[in-house]
Write a protein that holds these residues in place. Structure first.
Motif, PDB file in Angstrom:
ATOM      1  N   ARG A  49       3.126  -2.058  -5.202  1.00  0.00           N
ATOM      2  CA  ARG A  49       1.882  -1.322  -5.448  1.00  0.00           C
ATOM      3  C   ARG A  49       1.017  -2.114  -6.411  1.00  0.00           C
ATOM      4  N   LEU A  73       2.372  -8.076   7.787  1.00  0.00           N
ATOM      5  CA  LEU A  73       3.614  -7.735   7.065  1.00  0.00           C
ATOM      6  C   LEU A  73       3.712  -6.228   6.846  1.00  0.00           C
ATOM      7  N   ASN A 102       5.204  -8.088   1.497  1.00  0.00           N
ATOM      8  CA  ASN A 102       6.201  -7.508   2.395  1.00  0.00           C
ATOM      9  C   ASN A 102       6.985  -6.382   1.726  1.00  0.00           C
ATOM     10  N   ARG A 103       7.274  -6.562   0.447  1.00  0.00           N
ATOM     11  CA  ARG A 103       7.956  -5.473  -0.265  1.00  0.00           C
ATOM     12  C   ARG A 103       7.049  -4.258  -0.435  1.00  0.00           C
ATOM     13  N   MET A 127       3.799 -13.672   0.125  1.00  0.00           N
ATOM     14  CA  MET A 127       4.387 -13.088   1.336  1.00  0.00           C
ATOM     15  C   MET A 127       5.376 -11.980   0.974  1.00  0.00           C
ATOM     16  N   HIS A 128       6.222 -12.255   0.023  1.00  0.00           N
ATOM     17  CA  HIS A 128       7.265 -11.281  -0.290  1.00  0.00           C
ATOM     18  C   HIS A 128       6.743 -10.116  -1.104  1.00  0.00           C
ATOM     19  N   CYS A 129       5.777 -10.379  -1.951  1.00  0.00           N
ATOM     20  CA  CYS A 129       5.171  -9.282  -2.704  1.00  0.00           C
ATOM     21  C   CYS A 129       4.514  -8.314  -1.719  1.00  0.00           C
TER      22      CYS A 129
END
Ligand SMILES: Cc1ncc(C[n+]2csc(CCOP(=O)(O)OP(=O)(O)O)c2C)c(N)n1
Ligand SMILES: Cc1ncc(C[n+]2csc(CCOP(=O)(O)OP(=O)(O)O)c2C)c(N)n1
Ligand code: SF4
Ligand code: SF4
Ligand code: SF4
Ligand code: SF4
Ligand code: SF4
Ligand code: SF4
Ligand SMILES: [Mg+2]
Ligand SMILES: [Mg+2]
Lengths: 264, 81, 181, 353, 353, 264, 81, 181
Positions: free
Chosen positions: F118, F171, F114-115, F110-112
């Motif tokens: 690349r 996201l 969302n950030r 999720m956070h990968c």
């Protein structure tokens, strides 16, 4: 109280009569009171097992006089799952901040909601890590300066602020999901109504209830409490729209019942 | 007639109550309380303007305000909030 | 015995106690002493109070944390309640009488030095310099460092954009020292 | 299953059945080889008995579900293997700090990292010295047979509630996967009152209760640690060990778990050749049976610790011998399957042959 | 910042600056008291220098980002405090198993569980014996002053790359929060070739490379463990310690980190009263300076280990003394702030006064 | 090869010429080949740092001959983040199963995403924990029997199967998100096109690319490879709809460009 | 004319290739290969029916199939898949 | 010396080697012996091969894992390649000649017993009982347990719903024993 008077507003009994450790204007206090009022009004005080999270509200157990267990940072939904599975007849809720719930606790909240655990979650989103002194949270707004994004959050590097209510609503197990705010009297009253619904989907066995409450952290926003409330209106709500994202009771009890609740 | 009581030792001087009073009767005191905050107060004489709307109490993060209303005969007691 | 002094500086969050702690430490360092500075931090800060501890010594410093200090600077009432009893016999306690009732300050076992830091600062045209006034009083009362060393160290703790404030702060320190003479 | 039956069980299944016999009501787990038979067995057996089985999203979540369930005073368990146990360390530290009677099973596999799925004793330090942060101790039980896996699991719940402390069952890949005959014992269910004084069940007719490990006030955490330490001292009453042919032994081999049973085979064989070798097998790894071991010290008698790791329990052995004797160490590397023959040479060497 | 400046720095900031001076290019962290100044400082300083700062979603993620960055042969670091370090144990075990030169800072706070945010040495076992699973060792450096925090951090990167092993800097809440004058040293940047032989950068003109800790073939994990053990042996060359007034000491106090500096104050004071007390301060906790300590053994000389925990390093002290001497133990409980006066009584007692 | 022949189909060079450890009919092999072909076709072989996950594909590094690092279970997106931040000019992808990505690794993915890291993610969803012997996964279908839901997954107790592609698409940082399948030749070819796009959003710096690939695990589904392919069509695709959920290139390069790619 | 080559030692007998061949020429052999699988094969004589469509190769999880086509003069070489 | 026997049983995944391992162990247990049974498991299974180890002993059993076994049952070629050299001198190796070329089996150092388990099983009308045939041959060749004890233990390993298969399996065991006479 004078003889001819009636009490219109006072502190609920389940809220401890002691000063809190919160900063002036911090909305945790408002959220605590609303939860306390509902536990009393819904007759849940003696049925409740509260799961506290790590954040400025870590001392919640000093303020709400119900049985409580302290969860490690981010893991309150897992702890609540354990509590509920062990004691299915108790009322179980977590109270979590945005660092706690949306960052380290992302997997736990997603799966707790997806499993449809019969628990309720009070999610206090103040766009910052309050307790640890103002670091960036997953909900920090673009451009907002924190101690770990000193130049302001930048979408390119840190991504966009995460919208938890929308994500949780998209999962199978959630029964009630709303986003509210605590920046004015109307929104505070609305928040209470939404929290009541989130508690009711638990007590009626419908599923997982979730209310994201947009809240102020004047200290780490480095502004007065009054300005902080303005920021909620002017910056947070435009990005994090208020509303009810999912309401299983609407299908079950019909629109009218839902409306009736609103009209109360 | 209505009135509010502000528990001075519980007030943190955030002034949120001052922004929601329809009668604008809540002000910040000049003195410090024991915790070092300048608490909210209703200046003497202004209290009679209070409508008992409880907006101030609703927004107070420290549950520092209690609100009383003079009883009316026929009406039922309102609940919190 | 070689020079050794320690002090706990305590007050409300906004009173700038950490700033004068830093200033004192820099002054000591600039004088070639060993120094340590340590604030209280974390959740404890939320209560609205703040304090820090500074140690100045010719010898290597062991603990930067002092349970029974040789001196204190007390900027508000809760700090008096917390630290007065911990002060060693014969210790020096600077009391900000603008916020603390001097009647509550012990005399005899310790030496309590009153300074109306708020009023003096007010008179200098800026309420926020009560901390500097108190520090001036402290330097005067203990003589731990030359007053000038403290004033000279203001550059270390006041950021470049506030450089113009240095003379005012220096004046506050001096006023405090004078008040404690 | 009627008690007293003789069943042919995998170690993992013996653990699962031991837990059921102890009245375990909740299990929280996450798949990992070589312990999957435990959750698999319980995923059917627990719901059948009205209990709860949850496959958690991760080991972190499983351990925290356990924290929640045990806070309610319910008998509950989790199991995993080495990497998964590493992930549980934070929650284990919390459970120890909050005094929760949780059962944690570790079927130790080869490490470090992903390692392999074979047997290992590489998690001895982690188990006995707290892989998590802060000072805390688990009561650590190390079965060597499927029978012991059953019996010790069944008992572990009583111990956990008696001391209000997490208990770890430390097995390994071999113990988990092997089958042996197991004599099941009568059920040993929870005393309904065992958690009455502290567990959470809604504050009816009493003040609210709080289970936590945060102690921020001056000195509060020190008091908590002092109290915990006193408890760990009290837990010394639970030391268990086995002595085998130590009476006249010139060399005492110290080993636990699977390695101990293999060492026993080797010792039997060497005894037949006339070598005076015995075995000291700690069953509780914490508390370590130091006094029992110290009593074995005799002039001229030697000690050899054998572990399937790079040398961990040997520190406890040496500390126990108090400088009166010392212990050689022989390592069976995780990644090698230990067999009795492996012991011949090191034993001969230790005997000076 | 020009090198050679004398700055007034918090321990945390000294660590951050030490890392920059060593050419640290990536930092991955997650907020936790009392180490937040490290990420906060680097969140500005690293991007300014073209490096990367990432606030990870959790400590688990931070440690795994570190794993990824170090696999590329880049100098990289994470920092946290006790509960966060517990969450990193799985990844630390993987990094050790995959031989990655990662720097991990632990500003130890009170435990177990949430504990408090004050100083503690409760994570000694976790640091030196591997809180994670399997056999592995970190090189553990324990600074006692802000100067040392700077210097040792700066050096830690060289050590990590030299041994291809994770290095832990173990401080505590006091060291992290206190300010002291720090003399900065010349930059000690990475040797551009230091990771040329093993790091991942795309398989150009060579076969593909693989960094892993899984060894499933028969005996492969055993070989890996044998190799790792040889490395840990080689790391013994890095032992560091300080002796203070030990020459004629009747009692040697053993202590590390913040407790050692406070003990030193006490010893100075007691020396002035004529008591013959000295200090042995391990600077590397792993490898532990066993030989140096053993050399201090003299007839009649006594040892006292003081730690802010329930007794952890004392095991290494006792093991080092090899039965030739033993050590008393005095505990300062986490949750109590240690002050020099605390040492008077235990020292007197240990001296038999 | 005879003189007058041309090679129409053979194993790409970057795919090692060795038998795999996979069960007969396991789709991991197909996914490997597609990735290998794309790395060659896109000229990425020498630029790639691959992050392998724990699952049946843990030995991926034995089959794809590129630089690789092994991530702990579920953490490949965090490891990939570390790799990419350290070496922004390399091509970085993870290859993860559904237990790995959607269960233990939920927070990391999720956070990968969302950030907007690349990096590209190949997500092999086979509705089960293959490697550990067939336990329930977050994607296990309702009614599907596994070793830890022996009576079949039940929504009431275990929640609904989680739809990762949809969640990731919601996201901010994701640039390309699709769901495809490997059950027939058409879907395999389509999968390759989608993987190409997911790789391209990385190489062009647009953001995070994600392809959920519905795959068979005949062994743990306890059916033949042929039946397994039928199950994908008849049971999986109806619940997990195929399609492109997000495509940032569509905005950037225009619909036509997108179509052109399809028509190739 | 086209043809396929099945690397027998790499075939696991999953039979997926048999389901996609438009000419239905791929069958399972009766013998076991060294890994204990009964591999796919094109019975002698049937190979000439192969169109070189590569469907079998595309679906084969073990990349066990190579496909060849007789060169046509004017056309460019097709790429994989 | 007291009775002790160990055996590694190895073949392809589908050949039922774990089932006969279990059966042998049950038979031993039912005869009052100490027994251990251990399969290989996990990722190694994916390769398509399977094996297990059974130990039968009058004494307490140490290792359930045997590196150099006293006997083996070899159901396919890869198993022969892997285990033949590990067999102790004088050990017994049952070779399923339906899949393994008997020419590859050592003779002399060890005793290799051929059994055409596939064909025999086929003749009994069910190819899937080759494992039982091989076990029968093993019992016959080693004499470790009475044949009847093994047959009587079929109830322990064949689930209730397949009870009707027991006589067929018994026949296969007996046919295997006969073939190895
Ligand atoms: C494992 C772990 N990591 C980090 C922390 C430190 N920590 C305490 S509270 C907190 C975050 C608080 O932020 P939030 O959840 O947003 O709550 P708020 O204080 O803003 O209400 C963190 C990171 C911790 N206690 N445990
Ligand atoms: C921390 C940790 N927990 C559990 C495991 C065990 N494990 C290995 S692979 C796997 C799951 C595999 O399932 P999936 O990701 O769906 O991949 P598949 O095998 O189905 O392709 C698990 C749980 C592990 N290696 N590490
Ligand atoms: S730091 Fe922010 S969230 Fe925490 S108490 Fe203060 S205002 Fe509230
Ligand atoms: S009750 Fe209403 S009118 Fe009265 S003081 Fe409060 S806000 Fe003003
Ligand atoms: S809102 Fe409450 S705390 Fe704030 S100023 Fe008013 S009374 Fe005081
Ligand atoms: S178990 Fe399933 S996923 Fe794993 S190799 Fe076999 S078929 Fe493939
Ligand atoms: S290439 Fe096409 S026609 Fe030829 S065998 Fe394969 S599927 Fe059949
Ligand atoms: S698809 Fe491949 S592995 Fe399967 S039968 Fe055909 S050639 Fe063999
Ligand atoms: Mg927050
Ligand atoms: Mg899967």
């Amino acid at each position: 109280m004078y003889q001819d008077e009636e009490l219109v507003f006072s502190c609920p009994q389940v809220v401890a009569d002691r000063p809190t450790h919160y900063c002036p204007g911090c909305h945790h206090g408002v959220a605590h009171r609303l939860v306390g009022e509902l536990l009393e009004e819904m007759g849940l005080v003696e049925k409740t097992i509260m799961v506290t999270a790590i954040g400025c509200s870590v001392f919640l157990y000093n303020y709400l006089l119900v049985d409580a267990v302290e969860a490690p940072h981010g893991r309150a939904p897992a702890v609540a799952t354990g509590v509920k599975r062990a004691k299915p007849d108790k009322f179980v809720f977590t109270y979590q901040g945005d660092g706690d719930l949306a960052s380290i606790g992302m997997a736990e909240i997603m799966h707790c909601a997806n499993r449809g655990e019969r628990v309720s979650v009070v999610f206090v989103n103040n766009t910052v890590y309050g307790m640890t002194g103002g670091q960036m949270a997953p909900t920090t707004l673009i451009g907002q300066k924190t101690t770990t994004c000193p130049g302001g959050r930048c979408a390119e590097r840190e991504g966009m602020p995460i919208k938890m209510a929308e994500i949780i609503a998209s999962l199978g197990g959630s029964a009630y999901v709303a986003r509210t705010a605590l920046n004015n009297v109307k929104n505070i009253n609305k928040t209470k109504k939404c929290l009541r619904k989130a508690f009711e989907v638990q007590t009626s066995g419908l599923g997982f209830g979730f209310v994201e409450v947009l809240s102020a952290c004047p200290t780490n926003w480095k502004m007065s409490a009054i300005k902080a409330n303005e920021r909620i209106a002017n910056e947070m709500i435009p990005y994090f729209p208020l509303g009810v994202f999912k309401d299983a009771t609407a299908d079950v009890t019909g629109e009218a019942a839902g409306k009736g609740e609103e009209g109360k | 007639m209505s009135r509010i009581e502000i528990r001075e030792d519980r007030c943190k001087g955030c002034l949120l109550c001052t922004t929601v009073c329809p009668k604008e009767i809540i002000k910040q005191a000049d003195r410090f309380n024991q915790h070092g905050y300048k608490p909210a107060e209703v200046p003497a004489g202004d209290m009679k303007k209070c409508t008992g709307c409880a907006s101030c109490a609703t927004i107070c993060p420290d549950v520092a305000i209690t609100v009383y209303k003079t009883k009316k005969k026929a009406k039922k007691g309102a609940s919190h909030g | 015995m070689s020079l050794y002094q320690d002090v706990i500086i305590a007050g409300f969050g906004g009173q700038g106690v950490l700033l004068i702690g830093n200033l004192l430490a820099y002054a000591g360092m600039n004088q070639g002493l060993n120094v340590t500075y340590i604030p209280v931090y974390g959740a404890e800060m939320r209560g609205g109070t703040a304090n820090c501890t500074v140690v100045l010594s010719e010898e290597e410093i062991g603990s930067p944390v002092i349970h029974r200090p040789l001196s204190t600077i007390i900027m508000n009432r809760p700090s008096l309640d917390k630290f007065q009893s911990r002060l060693v016999d014969g210790g020096v306690q600077i009391v900000n009488t603008s916020l603390v009732d001097m009647d509550l300050a012990e005399q005899g076992r310790i030496r309590s030095v009153p300074v109306a830091a708020g009023e003096i600062s007010d008179k200098l045209g800026d309420t926020r310099m009560a901390n500097m006034v108190a520090l001036g009083a402290y330097i005067q009362a203990t003589g731990v460092l030359p007053l000038q060393a403290v004033i000279d160290s203001l550059v270390n703790v006041i950021s470049a954009s506030y450089k113009h404030m240095i003379p005012k702060n220096a004046a506050a320190i001096e006023a405090g020292a004078k008040a404690a003479q | 299953m009627a008690s007293g039956d003789k069943l042919f069980l995998k170690g993992n299944e013996a653990i699962a059945r031991g837990a059921l016999a102890a009245g375990c009501q909740c299990f929280f787990g996450y798949p990992i080889t070589p312990q999957n038979d435990i959750p698999e067995y319980l995923s059917k057996a627990l719901p059948d008995r009205g209990g709860a089985f949850v496959q958690a999203e991760s080991e972190v979540a499983a351990a925290n579900m356990l924290l929640g369930a045990t806070a309610c005073g319910v008998r509950a368990m989790t199991s995993s293997s080495s990497p998964g146990i590493s992930l549980k360390q934070e929650a284990i530290s919390y459970m120890a700090g909050s005094e929760l009677p949780a059962i944690i099973v570790n079927m130790n596999r080869g490490g470090p990292g992903l390692g392999d799925i074979g047997p290992s004793q590489g998690d001895y330090f982690q188990s006995t010295r707290g892989g998590g942060h802060g000072d805390y101790r688990l009561l650590v039980l190390a079965p060597a047979t499927c029978q012991e896996a059953y019996d010790l699991t069944r008992e572990s719940f009583d111990l956990a509630f008696q001391y209000r402390n997490p208990v770890m069952i430390l097995g390994d890949a071999i113990l988990g996967q092997m089958k042996e005959p197991v004599l099941t014992a009568p059920d040993r269910p929870a005393d309904p009152a065992e958690a009455r004084d502290w567990s959470l069940d809604g504050a009816v007719g009493r003040g609210p209760r709080l289970l936590k490990s945060l102690f921020l006030q001056d000195g509060a955490l020190a008091d908590q640690n002092r109290m915990l330490q006193a408890k760990y001292e009290a837990m010394r009453a639970e030391v268990r060990w086995e002595c085998f042919e130590t009476e006249d032994a010139e060399l005492v081999v110290c080993a636990y778990g699977t390695i101990a049973r293999i060492a026993k085979s080797a010792i039997r064989k060497l005894r037949k050749k006339g070598l005076k070798v015995g075995l000291f097998r700690p069953i509780t790894l914490y508390p370590f049976p130091s006094e029992a071991l110290a009593k074995l010290v005799k002039p001229g008698r030697k000690f050899l610790t054998v572990e399937q790791n790079l040398g961990q329990m040997v520190e406890d052995v040496r500390l126990s011998l108090c400088g009166l004797a010392t212990s050689e160490f022989f390592s069976i590397y995780p990644g090698n399957l230990p067999v009795p023959d492996d012991f011949d040479e090191p034993i001969a060497r230790a005997l000076g042959l």
